[in-house]
Design a protein around this motif. Structure first.
Motif, PDB file in Angstrom:
ATOM      1  N   GLY A 229      -0.322 -35.451 -18.483  1.00  0.00           N
ATOM      2  CA  GLY A 229      -1.530 -34.642 -18.368  1.00  0.00           C
ATOM      3  C   GLY A 229      -2.775 -35.506 -18.290  1.00  0.00           C
ATOM      4  N   PHE A 230      -2.800 -36.588 -19.072  1.00  0.00           N
ATOM      5  CA  PHE A 230      -3.939 -37.514 -19.042  1.00  0.00           C
ATOM      6  C   PHE A 230      -4.076 -38.159 -17.670  1.00  0.00           C
ATOM      7  N   ALA A 231      -2.945 -38.544 -17.061  1.00  0.00           N
ATOM      8  CA  ALA A 231      -2.968 -39.166 -15.738  1.00  0.00           C
ATOM      9  C   ALA A 231      -3.489 -38.192 -14.686  1.00  0.00           C
ATOM     10  N   ILE A 232      -3.004 -36.944 -14.722  1.00  0.00           N
ATOM     11  CA  ILE A 232      -3.462 -35.936 -13.762  1.00  0.00           C
ATOM     12  C   ILE A 232      -4.953 -35.673 -13.926  1.00  0.00           C
ATOM     13  N   TRP A 233      -5.412 -35.631 -15.166  1.00  0.00           N
ATOM     14  CA  TRP A 233      -6.837 -35.414 -15.445  1.00  0.00           C
ATOM     15  C   TRP A 233      -7.686 -36.519 -14.816  1.00  0.00           C
ATOM     16  N   ASN A 234      -7.228 -37.780 -14.924  1.00  0.00           N
ATOM     17  CA  ASN A 234      -7.984 -38.893 -14.346  1.00  0.00           C
ATOM     18  C   ASN A 234      -7.984 -38.846 -12.823  1.00  0.00           C
ATOM     19  N   VAL A 235      -6.846 -38.485 -12.225  1.00  0.00           N
ATOM     20  CA  VAL A 235      -6.805 -38.321 -10.771  1.00  0.00           C
ATOM     21  C   VAL A 235      -7.798 -37.243 -10.339  1.00  0.00           C
ATOM     22  N   ASP A 236      -7.850 -36.156 -11.091  1.00  0.00           N
ATOM     23  CA  ASP A 236      -8.773 -35.059 -10.810  1.00  0.00           C
ATOM     24  C   ASP A 236     -10.221 -35.538 -10.855  1.00  0.00           C
ATOM     25  N   ASN A 237     -10.525 -36.417 -11.811  1.00  0.00           N
ATOM     26  CA  ASN A 237     -11.897 -36.931 -11.936  1.00  0.00           C
ATOM     27  C   ASN A 237     -12.252 -37.868 -10.788  1.00  0.00           C
ATOM     28  N   TYR A 238     -11.359 -38.790 -10.468  1.00  0.00           N
ATOM     29  CA  TYR A 238     -11.670 -39.834  -9.481  1.00  0.00           C
ATOM     30  C   TYR A 238     -11.688 -39.311  -8.043  1.00  0.00           C
ATOM     31  N   PHE A 239     -10.845 -38.339  -7.746  1.00  0.00           N
ATOM     32  CA  PHE A 239     -10.724 -37.866  -6.369  1.00  0.00           C
ATOM     33  C   PHE A 239     -11.196 -36.417  -6.229  1.00  0.00           C
ATOM     34  N   CYS A 240     -12.181 -36.050  -7.019  1.00  0.00           N
ATOM     35  CA  CYS A 240     -12.624 -34.660  -7.076  1.00  0.00           C
ATOM     36  C   CYS A 240     -13.075 -34.145  -5.714  1.00  0.00           C
ATOM     37  N   SER A 241     -13.890 -34.903  -5.007  1.00  0.00           N
ATOM     38  CA  SER A 241     -14.425 -34.414  -3.732  1.00  0.00           C
ATOM     39  C   SER A 241     -13.309 -34.160  -2.727  1.00  0.00           C
ATOM     40  N   THR A 242     -12.320 -35.054  -2.693  1.00  0.00           N
ATOM     41  CA  THR A 242     -11.185 -34.871  -1.777  1.00  0.00           C
ATOM     42  C   THR A 242     -10.348 -33.668  -2.179  1.00  0.00           C
ATOM     43  N   ILE A 243     -10.092 -33.511  -3.487  1.00  0.00           N
ATOM     44  CA  ILE A 243      -9.278 -32.403  -3.978  1.00  0.00           C
ATOM     45  C   ILE A 243      -9.964 -31.074  -3.711  1.00  0.00           C
ATOM     46  N   ARG A 244     -11.274 -31.020  -3.802  1.00  0.00           N
ATOM     47  CA  ARG A 244     -11.989 -29.780  -3.506  1.00  0.00           C
ATOM     48  C   ARG A 244     -11.810 -29.378  -2.044  1.00  0.00           C
ATOM     49  N   VAL A 245     -11.832 -30.369  -1.149  1.00  0.00           N
ATOM     50  CA  VAL A 245     -11.602 -30.085   0.271  1.00  0.00           C
ATOM     51  C   VAL A 245     -10.197 -29.542   0.469  1.00  0.00           C
ATOM     52  N   TRP A 246      -9.198 -30.179  -0.157  1.00  0.00           N
ATOM     53  CA  TRP A 246      -7.802 -29.717  -0.024  1.00  0.00           C
ATOM     54  C   TRP A 246      -7.651 -28.285  -0.523  1.00  0.00           C
ATOM     55  N   ARG A 247      -8.279 -27.990  -1.673  1.00  0.00           N
ATOM     56  CA  ARG A 247      -8.157 -26.635  -2.226  1.00  0.00           C
ATOM     57  C   ARG A 247      -8.694 -25.593  -1.254  1.00  0.00           C
ATOM     58  N   ARG A 248      -9.815 -25.887  -0.647  1.00  0.00           N
ATOM     59  CA  ARG A 248     -10.400 -24.915   0.271  1.00  0.00           C
ATOM     60  C   ARG A 248      -9.588 -24.813   1.563  1.00  0.00           C
ATOM     61  N   GLU A 249      -8.912 -25.896   1.925  1.00  0.00           N
ATOM     62  CA  GLU A 249      -8.083 -25.854   3.130  1.00  0.00           C
ATOM     63  C   GLU A 249      -6.845 -24.982   2.932  1.00  0.00           C
ATOM     64  N   ILE A 250      -6.217 -25.052   1.759  1.00  0.00           N
ATOM     65  CA  ILE A 250      -4.989 -24.285   1.535  1.00  0.00           C
ATOM     66  C   ILE A 250      -5.280 -22.893   0.983  1.00  0.00           C
ATOM     67  N   GLY A 251      -6.483 -22.675   0.445  1.00  0.00           N
ATOM     68  CA  GLY A 251      -6.880 -21.346  -0.011  1.00  0.00           C
ATOM     69  C   GLY A 251      -6.233 -20.930  -1.322  1.00  0.00           C
ATOM     70  N   LEU A 252      -6.538 -19.702  -1.709  1.00  0.00           N
ATOM     71  CA  LEU A 252      -5.998 -19.113  -2.939  1.00  0.00           C
ATOM     72  C   LEU A 252      -4.740 -18.307  -2.623  1.00  0.00           C
ATOM     73  N   TRP A 254      -2.838 -20.816  -3.878  1.00  0.00           N
ATOM     74  CA  TRP A 254      -2.165 -22.121  -3.952  1.00  0.00           C
ATOM     75  C   TRP A 254      -3.104 -23.225  -4.413  1.00  0.00           C
ATOM     76  N   GLY A 255      -4.391 -23.081  -4.139  1.00  0.00           N
ATOM     77  CA  GLY A 255      -5.345 -24.095  -4.571  1.00  0.00           C
ATOM     78  C   GLY A 255      -5.399 -24.264  -6.075  1.00  0.00           C
ATOM     79  N   ILE A 256      -4.976 -23.230  -6.799  1.00  0.00           N
ATOM     80  CA  ILE A 256      -4.958 -23.304  -8.264  1.00  0.00           C
ATOM     81  C   ILE A 256      -4.068 -24.447  -8.744  1.00  0.00           C
ATOM     82  N   LEU A 257      -3.007 -24.740  -7.980  1.00  0.00           N
ATOM     83  CA  LEU A 257      -2.087 -25.807  -8.370  1.00  0.00           C
ATOM     84  C   LEU A 257      -2.736 -27.175  -8.311  1.00  0.00           C
ATOM     85  N   LEU A 258      -3.873 -27.298  -7.662  1.00  0.00           N
ATOM     86  CA  LEU A 258      -4.589 -28.574  -7.576  1.00  0.00           C
ATOM     87  C   LEU A 258      -5.722 -28.672  -8.591  1.00  0.00           C
TER      88      LEU A 258
END
Length: 323
Positions: A229-252, A254-258
């Motif tokens: 969980g700690f590792a996933i949290w850090n990935v979320d922090n460092y790559f936030c801008s990219t992950i936000r783009v991915w979430r919007r691309e795949i929509g709801l 499924w984006g909740i999983l990111l």
């Protein structure tokens, strides 16, 4: 065209709890689902903390576990409640409830680990010291308002408690750390204590080795989930801008999983719960009550619980559990 049916993310909007006053704001976009919750996934994943906290409190009352662990479960419940309120509102006072309750609960577990079998004077001094430490961390963190300080303090306290508990578990339960059967018999004779038979000593050695093996499985599993969980949290922090783009691309939905911080809640909540259960079981074993309690944990994905069991003596002096 998306591979899976989905709906687009709604735009963020003004929220009921605006303005944001917390010193932290996570990668989940604010107020996109409802105006009443700033970060809906980060909010709802705290329900796991709250459910497991209630389950732990009820288990302590039902099975007669030491009071310190019931208090620890109240702290665990406070962590989940504080985090629920923090992510709903993104208000600084709720942030303090969330983060400082983590420190207080870890201090309670520190007291449980270091106070066992100590004198009353030692326990009082330990309690005063840990209370003073908690007050210092509270005041200094409020002064700094630097999340890194809180994270380092929490990590250090957690590491100390874990290492101490693992050391105690090994030294007190592993038969090779004990006196040999003959040395133990002579020592008990000198103290005027009842001397157990060789058969009984062998039974206890086999029993405790089996318990120790299961405990290490629990420790390893809890740590793996927590650190994952700690590792996933850090990935979320460092790559936030990219992950936000991915979430919007795949929509709801499924984006909740990111939502990495939501995974942090689920995984650290699970790991912390396993640690408290381990602490309860270890305390009963240190009290030589292995025959009165057992760990109910059928699968890694199930929720463990230390429960009472009735005891029946057998002809060879060992004990038989009736579940």
């Amino acid at each position: 065209m998306p591979l899976l049916p989905s709906i687009p993310y709604p735009p963020s909007k003004d929220g009921y709890w605006d303005p944001v006053t917390s010193t932290l704001n996570w990668c989940e976009e604010d107020y996109y689902a409802t105006i009443y919750s700033a970060e809906i996934v980060n909010t709802l994943t705290n329900l796991l903390f709250m459910l497991l906290g209630v389950k732990g409190i009820l288990s302590c009352r039902r099975n007669g576990h030491d009071t310190i662990f019931q208090v620890a479960y109240y702290g665990y419940l406070l962590v989940g409640t504080g985090s629920f309120l923090f992510h709903s509102t993104l208000k600084y006072p709720m942030q303090l409830v969330d983060e400082l309750s983590m420190i207080y609960t870890t201090c309670l577990m520190c007291y449980a680990s270091f106070s066992y079998s100590r004198s009353t004077t030692y326990r009082i001094l330990l309690g005063v010291s840990l209370t003073s430490l908690a007050i210092f961390i509270t005041l200094y963190y409020h002064y700094l308002q630097n999340p890194v300080f809180h994270q380092n303090a929490y990590a250090l306290l957690t590491a100390i408690v874990l290492i101490r508990s693992m050391y105690t578990m090994e030294v007190r339960l592993r038969p090779s750390w004990r006196l040999s059967t003959e040395e133990n018999r002579r020592a008990r004779e000198r103290q005027g204590l009842p001397v157990i038979s060789k058969e009984r000593q062998h039974y206890e050695n086999v029993r405790d080795l089996k318990i120790l093996k299961t405990m290490w499985h629990m420790v390893g599993y809890g740590l793996a989930v927590f650190l994952g969980g700690f590792a996933i949290w850090n990935v979320d922090n460092y790559f936030c801008s990219t992950i936000r783009v991915w979430r919007r691309e795949i929509g709801l939905p499924w984006g909740i999983l990111l939502e990495g911080h939501g995974w942090w809640h689920l995984m650290t909540g699970t790991g912390a719960y396993h640690y408290i259960v381990w602490g309860i079981w270890l305390r009963h074993c240190l009290n030589n009550r292995q025959e009165e309690y057992y760990l109910r944990w059928s699968h890694f994905w199930s929720i463990p619980e230390v429960v009472q069991t009735s005891i029946k003596s057998t002809a060879n002096g060992s004990a038989k559990k009736t579940l």
